[in-house]
Design a protein around this motif. Structure first.
Motif, PDB file in Angstrom:
ATOM      1  N   SER A   4       0.820  -1.216   0.000  1.00 43.38           N
ATOM      2  CA  SER A   4       0.000   0.000   0.000  1.00 43.38           C
ATOM      3  C   SER A   4       0.855   1.267   0.000  1.00 43.38           C
ATOM      4  O   SER A   4       0.315   2.368  -0.104  1.00 43.38           O
ATOM      5  N   ILE A   5       2.167   1.127   0.099  1.00 40.76           N
ATOM      6  CA  ILE A   5       3.067   2.282   0.068  1.00 40.76           C
ATOM      7  C   ILE A   5       3.639   2.416  -1.338  1.00 40.76           C
ATOM      8  O   ILE A   5       4.360   1.534  -1.819  1.00 40.76           O
ATOM      9  N   LYS A   6       3.321   3.533  -1.986  1.00 39.63           N
ATOM     10  CA  LYS A   6       3.846   3.765  -3.326  1.00 39.63           C
ATOM     11  C   LYS A   6       5.314   4.147  -3.223  1.00 39.63           C
ATOM     12  O   LYS A   6       5.682   5.093  -2.525  1.00 39.63           O
ATOM     13  N   LYS A   7       6.167   3.412  -3.933  1.00 38.86           N
ATOM     14  CA  LYS A   7       7.610   3.642  -3.840  1.00 38.86           C
ATOM     15  C   LYS A   7       7.984   4.998  -4.442  1.00 38.86           C
ATOM     16  O   LYS A   7       7.352   5.475  -5.393  1.00 38.86           O
ATOM     17  N   PHE A   8       9.025   5.610  -3.875  1.00 42.99           N
ATOM     18  CA  PHE A   8       9.599   6.821  -4.439  1.00 42.99           C
ATOM     19  C   PHE A   8      10.548   6.438  -5.575  1.00 42.99           C
ATOM     20  O   PHE A   8      11.178   5.380  -5.545  1.00 42.99           O
ATOM     21  N   ASN A   9      10.656   7.311  -6.563  1.00 44.88           N
ATOM     22  CA  ASN A   9      11.707   7.112  -7.570  1.00 44.88           C
ATOM     23  C   ASN A   9      13.081   7.210  -6.925  1.00 44.88           C
ATOM     24  O   ASN A   9      14.001   6.474  -7.278  1.00 44.88           O
ATOM     25  N   ASN A  10      13.200   8.162  -5.988  1.00 46.27           N
ATOM     26  CA  ASN A  10      14.503   8.431  -5.398  1.00 46.27           C
ATOM     27  C   ASN A  10      14.320   8.919  -3.962  1.00 46.27           C
ATOM     28  O   ASN A  10      13.417   9.703  -3.673  1.00 46.27           O
ATOM     29  N   ILE A  11      15.160   8.432  -3.063  1.00 48.59           N
ATOM     30  CA  ILE A  11      15.257   8.982  -1.714  1.00 48.59           C
ATOM     31  C   ILE A  11      16.672   9.498  -1.531  1.00 48.59           C
ATOM     32  O   ILE A  11      17.642   8.773  -1.792  1.00 48.59           O
ATOM     33  N   THR A  12      16.782  10.745  -1.097  1.00 55.44           N
ATOM     34  CA  THR A  12      18.084  11.373  -0.894  1.00 55.44           C
ATOM     35  C   THR A  12      18.365  11.542   0.588  1.00 55.44           C
ATOM     36  O   THR A  12      17.567  12.146   1.312  1.00 55.44           O
ATOM     37  N   LEU A  13      19.490  11.011   1.030  1.00 53.11           N
ATOM     38  CA  LEU A  13      20.003  11.259   2.372  1.00 53.11           C
ATOM     39  C   LEU A  13      21.049  12.355   2.261  1.00 53.11           C
ATOM     40  O   LEU A  13      22.078  12.174   1.593  1.00 53.11           O
ATOM     41  N   GLU A  14      20.790  13.490   2.866  1.00 54.89           N
ATOM     42  CA  GLU A  14      21.751  14.579   2.835  1.00 54.89           C
ATOM     43  C   GLU A  14      22.674  14.456   4.047  1.00 54.89           C
ATOM     44  O   GLU A  14      22.234  14.096   5.136  1.00 54.89           O
ATOM     45  N   MET A  15      23.948  14.742   3.843  1.00 54.49           N
ATOM     46  CA  MET A  15      24.901  14.645   4.957  1.00 54.49           C
ATOM     47  C   MET A  15      26.067  15.602   4.744  1.00 54.49           C
ATOM     48  O   MET A  15      26.403  15.942   3.603  1.00 54.49           O
ATOM     49  N   SER A  16      26.679  16.035   5.833  1.00 47.69           N
ATOM     50  CA  SER A  16      27.917  16.809   5.756  1.00 47.69           C
ATOM     51  C   SER A  16      29.093  15.848   5.903  1.00 47.69           C
ATOM     52  O   SER A  16      28.908  14.634   6.042  1.00 47.69           O
ATOM     53  N   LEU A  17      30.292  16.395   5.896  1.00 43.27           N
ATOM     54  CA  LEU A  17      31.478  15.557   6.117  1.00 43.27           C
ATOM     55  C   LEU A  17      31.786  15.381   7.602  1.00 43.27           C
ATOM     56  O   LEU A  17      32.742  14.671   7.958  1.00 43.27           O
ATOM     57  N   LYS A  18      30.992  15.999   8.481  1.00 44.95           N
ATOM     58  CA  LYS A  18      31.311  15.961   9.910  1.00 44.95           C
ATOM     59  C   LYS A  18      31.343  14.555  10.511  1.00 44.95           C
ATOM     60  O   LYS A  18      32.138  14.296  11.422  1.00 44.95           O
ATOM     61  N   PRO A  19      30.476  13.611  10.064  1.00 46.27           N
ATOM     62  CA  PRO A  19      30.584  12.255  10.643  1.00 46.27           C
ATOM     63  C   PRO A  19      31.933  11.592  10.391  1.00 46.27           C
ATOM     64  O   PRO A  19      32.331  10.684  11.124  1.00 46.27           O
ATOM     65  N   PHE A  20      32.663  12.043   9.358  1.00 43.86           N
ATOM     66  CA  PHE A  20      33.978  11.460   9.067  1.00 43.86           C
ATOM     67  C   PHE A  20      35.003  12.154   9.967  1.00 43.86           C
ATOM     68  O   PHE A  20      35.808  12.978   9.525  1.00 43.86           O
ATOM     69  N   LYS A  21      34.955  11.792  11.238  1.00 48.45           N
ATOM     70  CA  LYS A  21      35.769  12.473  12.245  1.00 48.45           C
ATOM     71  C   LYS A  21      37.236  12.080  12.184  1.00 48.45           C
ATOM     72  O   LYS A  21      38.068  12.688  12.854  1.00 48.45           O
ATOM     73  N   GLN A  22      37.519  11.056  11.416  1.00 46.36           N
ATOM     74  CA  GLN A  22      38.915  10.653  11.177  1.00 46.36           C
ATOM     75  C   GLN A  22      39.085  10.475   9.674  1.00 46.36           C
ATOM     76  O   GLN A  22      38.233   9.871   9.012  1.00 46.36           O
ATOM     77  N   ASN A  23      40.156  11.000   9.152  1.00 41.55           N
ATOM     78  CA  ASN A  23      40.475  10.789   7.739  1.00 41.55           C
ATOM     79  C   ASN A  23      41.230   9.467   7.610  1.00 41.55           C
ATOM     80  O   ASN A  23      42.439   9.410   7.379  1.00 41.55           O
ATOM     81  N   ASP A  24      40.445   8.419   7.787  1.00 40.61           N
ATOM     82  CA  ASP A  24      40.979   7.057   7.795  1.00 40.61           C
ATOM     83  C   ASP A  24      40.027   6.197   6.972  1.00 40.61           C
ATOM     84  O   ASP A  24      38.824   6.238   7.169  1.00 40.61           O
ATOM     85  N   LYS A  25      40.573   5.413   6.037  1.00 38.69           N
ATOM     86  CA  LYS A  25      39.729   4.694   5.092  1.00 38.69           C
ATOM     87  C   LYS A  25      38.764   3.741   5.796  1.00 38.69           C
ATOM     88  O   LYS A  25      37.585   3.647   5.429  1.00 38.69           O
TER      89      LYS A  25
END
Length: 849
Positions: free
Chosen positions: A41-62
């Motif tokens: 009963s839920i019509k699917k979206f063509n696209n869902i966008t998750l917006e994010m900044s770079l702040k969660p990448f608190k370490q520049n480590d792969k």
């Protein structure tokens, strides 16, 4: 040796083919397993966008970067199952990373590591704490990591890889450009090229204007290795730089933020055309050309990447009148854009009128079938998380805008194809599980119960007429265009339940194709132009039994339409007038003083009833000493098969006193002009009234939509001391899971801040406490059972689901061993929709299907 190399190459190709087949099979299995639990009963979206900044990448480590990406997709995967494509919109900085890019992946990246505004005279992390975040910024953590453009490329690639593994879907990654000073330090905007900052949105020369031109610059840039020539258009420069950086980093599309591309003052009531006192009509042609030239120049520089847009904080008509924004030409041009979504005003200040009216105006006509809904959950820059603080974990800004739908020219109800969530991380780079765990169920429920029919009230938005008048026929009517949208904003903020939109062109198309999509709705639109096709179709609609409310100045109406309304034009009056209503309105005494500012309301009040005759009622009039004018007139000719048309002159009870928006007239002192729309609606049969102790208390917001033959009411209650009363043509609506005291035939409710209620039962009964509750079916092949209690000689109308298999009505629940008693069920025909009617019922009524 040569043959060995060839054999080795063939082995590599075979291994790659096997690996590709394994990956494809795993993705297919993942999709199949995901689809098992999907709600059909839920019509699917063509696209869902998750917006994010770079702040969660608190370490520049792969490994840490991979961990963050995996955590994010795991959190949101229960929602991502309901889309075809997943996008990640990266708020890398403020867009200056595009302007500054030299083409060297080792170039250091200035990124959005701040809380507050870093582009002020106060150094980051300096100064007394009492400086607010708009005047000084902090870094979001100690020892923030450093990134270069190569690191950004790795993050983009990792998001795609991890996302595909977890969701089994195509992953796009987008880059952002913002015109303001908010998100990162920008030497390009505020030191090298301050000439492009022409707008005063957050102080003098604080925002980049899309049609600015650059001064000469000898620096090296990716698309301009020999420097920037004098007078280069910002559109062309940004386009070429975007093309190069997005190709090198692996981005798939570009997001224009905060109204960029849609004029100069993208947050403000004033703009390049309207200066708060005068509409500079003479500037319209030049400003329009500059805006269109920006889009053309950008596309010359960046032909290969899709553009998505945030748009301004206002509406199509207001943008057109105050800032010369030709949205129609942008939509119909060769620019490949997604139209702007709803604005964030409801998140910031509870202004649902502006959010909903702006949203509907911009989707009344769209470039193709795509449009989006955007929801604010976190803010990664300004130390707030709307879901947790501004909204207080209430879902009104989900259910109200998701009750909005548009009708296309084929008469089809269309829903948002895209969903954006800003952002998955907060200002400190955290991604708390609480937010997706709480928000996702509301979004899915709103989508599950999205409109599948036109709502009771439909806005016929004059998209073409506004643009035609502004640029060709009569630019002197800009103040009328400006007024029109502000008036509807005010009506929505008073509780006028309008949340379905169709353009006037779409309406004409539907009528000519004999579509029945609008047959159960009241149409709301501006007074049509003399001789226009929409004028003829509106009159035909009413003559066949339809209902219409027209608003605004009538000076451009034809004689035929004025006769149809039974009104005539006379000398206009304005200023302070006394208003009188000819029947009861709200359950409190309204102010009698109305301030009709002709500069804010498209001119003076110029209408009187032509002939006093039985089919015409004057609902409201205003007087200035011995002179009076009629401001709300209802005509219901007996020849119209139940049809009716109401004229509301409309006053925009607001003025510009500085800041971003208009300021409403003092409510305890003045009658608010927008409330005449809800009053007129009540006289047509859909009555919504309020009771409150003090006039200054804000009225609730209402949206009413239809799904599966039922009604869904969504609301926001700024002040819970205000009581809401409802009576529709079918009777008083009973909301599922509630009790209500009926008074004079109205159901009465004190609702929470945010509410979303189903209604399938309407009751005609003067007094008494009535309840409506969901019951357990406990019967084979029965999906729903509803119990209604407290009836006293009532007429009851039931709207079951579209699948009425095994429908029946009983005087009590059949759990007991008594013999089942089934009442005779007869289809009703006096009101809209498919319903059953039961007369003179006392006690209980139990319905199943």
């Amino acid at each position: 040796m040569k043959n060995w190399r060839l054999l080795n190459t063939e082995k590599n190709v075979i291994c790659l083919m096997i690996l590709f087949m394994v990956i494809t099979a795993c993705q297919q299995q993942k999709r199949m397993s995901d689809n098992i639990g999907l709600d059909p009963s839920i019509k699917k979206f063509n696209n869902i966008t998750l917006e994010m900044s770079l702040k969660p990448f608190k370490q520049n480590d792969k490994e840490y970067i991979r961990y963050v990406c995996k955590s994010m997709f795991d959190q949101w995967n229960p929602l991502l199952k309901y889309c075809d494509t997943v996008s990640i919109l990266l708020w890398t900085a403020d867009g200056s990373e595009i302007l500054d890019y030299s083409g060297d992946l080792n170039q250091p990246l200035e990124w959005g590591r701040y809380i507050g505004n870093p582009n002020t005279t106060h150094e980051v992390n300096s100064g007394p704490r009492e400086l607010n975040l708009h005047t000084r910024a902090y870094t979001y953590m100690e020892n923030t990591p450093s990134f270069n453009y190569g690191d950004l490329k790795y993050i983009v690639r990792t998001l795609k890889t991890i996302g595909e593994q977890i969701t089994g879907k195509i992953i796009r990654v987008g880059e952002t450009f913002d015109p303001g000073p908010e998100f990162a330090k920008s030497a390009f905007k505020y030191a090298k090229h301050p000439e492009i900052c022409m707008a005063n949105t957050m102080g003098a020369k604080s925002f980049v204007c899309c049609y600015a031109r650059l001064n000469e610059d000898s620096g090296k840039y990716a698309a301009f290795p020999n420097g920037i020539p004098q007078g280069t258009s910002l559109g062309y420069y940004l386009g070429k730089q975007s093309q190069e950086m997005m190709k090198d980093i692996g981005f798939d599309y570009l997001w224009f933020s905060n109204g960029f591309g849609f004029g100069m003052e993208t947050w403000n009531t004033i703009g390049a055309i309207y200066d708060s006192k005068v509409f500079h009509v003479d500037k319209m042609t030049d400003i329009r050309k500059k805006i269109i030239d920006f889009w053309t120049d950008f596309r010359k520089g960046c032909p290969d990447y899709r553009i998505e847009t945030r748009g301004t904080n206002l509406s199509a008509g207001i943008d057109l009148a105050r800032d010369g924004v030709d949205l129609k030409s942008i939509y119909t041009g060769p620019y490949d854009i997604l139209p702007p979504p709803n604005s964030p005003w409801a998140a910031l200040n509870g202004d649902f009128g502006l959010e909903l009216a702006g949203y509907m105006s911009r989707i009344s006509e769209i470039p193709d079938n795509r449009y989006l809904f955007r929801y604010y959950i976190h803010d990664p820059w300004w130390a707030n998380s709307p879901w947790l603080d501004r909204y207080g974990r209430e879902a009104h800004d989900i259910y109200l805008p998701m009750a909005v739908s548009r009708i296309n020219s084929e008469g089809e109800i269309t829903l948002p194809t895209h969903l954006n969530l800003l952002t998955v991380d907060d200002s400190y780079g955290n991604m708390p599980d609480q937010v997706p765990n709480e928000v996702i169920p509301h979004i899915l429920q709103a989508r599950r119960k999205s409109p599948d029919k036109a709502g009771p009230i439909v806005w016929l938005y004059p998209f073409d007429e506004y643009h035609e008048n502004a640029f060709k026929k009569d630019p002197n009517r800009l103040e009328e265009i400006f007024y029109g949208d502000w008036f509807v904003i005010q009506a929505i903020n008073d509780g006028f339940p309008i949340n379905t939109v169709i353009s006037t062109a779409g309406f004409i198309s539907c009528m000519q194709k004999k579509s029945t999509v609008l047959n159960e709705s009241i149409l709301v639109t501006t007074v049509p132009e003399k001789g226009a096709e929409v004028e003829k179709e509106l009159m035909r609609f009413v003559e066949k039994g339809g209902k219409v409310i027209v608003y605004g100045p009538a000076t451009h109406a034809s004689e035929d339409f004025l006769r149809f309304l039974n009104i005539k034009l006379t000398d206009p009056i304005d200023g302070l007038v006394t208003i009188s209503l000819n029947s009861d309105f709200d359950n409190y005494i309204q102010p009698s003083l109305l301030h009709h500012n002709k500069d804010m309301s498209g001119g003076g009040i110029e209408v009187l009833v032509e002939n006093l005759q039985p089919d015409t009622r004057i609902l409201a009039k205003v007087s200035n000493h011995s002179v009076h004018r009629d401001v709300a007139v209802l005509r219901q000719s007996p020849d119209w098969k139940g049809g009716a048309i109401c004229y509301v002159r409309g006053t925009n009870s607001a003025s510009f006193k500085g800041g971003h928006l208009l300021s409403q007239d003092d409510m305890p002192r003045f009658f608010i002009g927008g409330s005449l729309m809800r009053y007129a609606l009540g006289e047509i049969g859909y009555s919504i009234k309020y009771s409150k102790k003090e006039l200054s208390r804000k009225n609730p917001i209402n949206c009413i939509s239809k799904n599966n033959n039922g009604y869904w009411f969504s609301g926001y209650v700024p002040d819970q001391t205000v009581e809401q009363s409802y009576k529709f043509p079918q009777g008083a609506p009973l909301f599922m899971g509630t009790e209500t005291e009926l008074k004079n035939g109205y159901s009465n409710y004190h609702m929470p801040k945010s509410w979303h209620k189903e209604c399938r039962v309407f009751v005609e009964q003067k007094e008494g406490v009535v309840a409506c509750h969901e019951l357990a079916p406990v019967e084979y092949e029965i999906n729903r059972k509803i119990g209604i209690y407290g009836l006293k000689g009532a007429n009851v109308r039931i709207y079951p689901g579209k699948d009425e298999t095994n429908y029946k009505a009983m005087p009590h629940n059949n759990h007991s061993p008594e013999k089942e008693v089934i009442l005779e069920s007869r289809k009703g025909t006096d009101f809209e929709g498919s319903y059953y009617e039961y007369k003179n019922i006392t006690g209980q009524l139990v319905i199943t299907w």
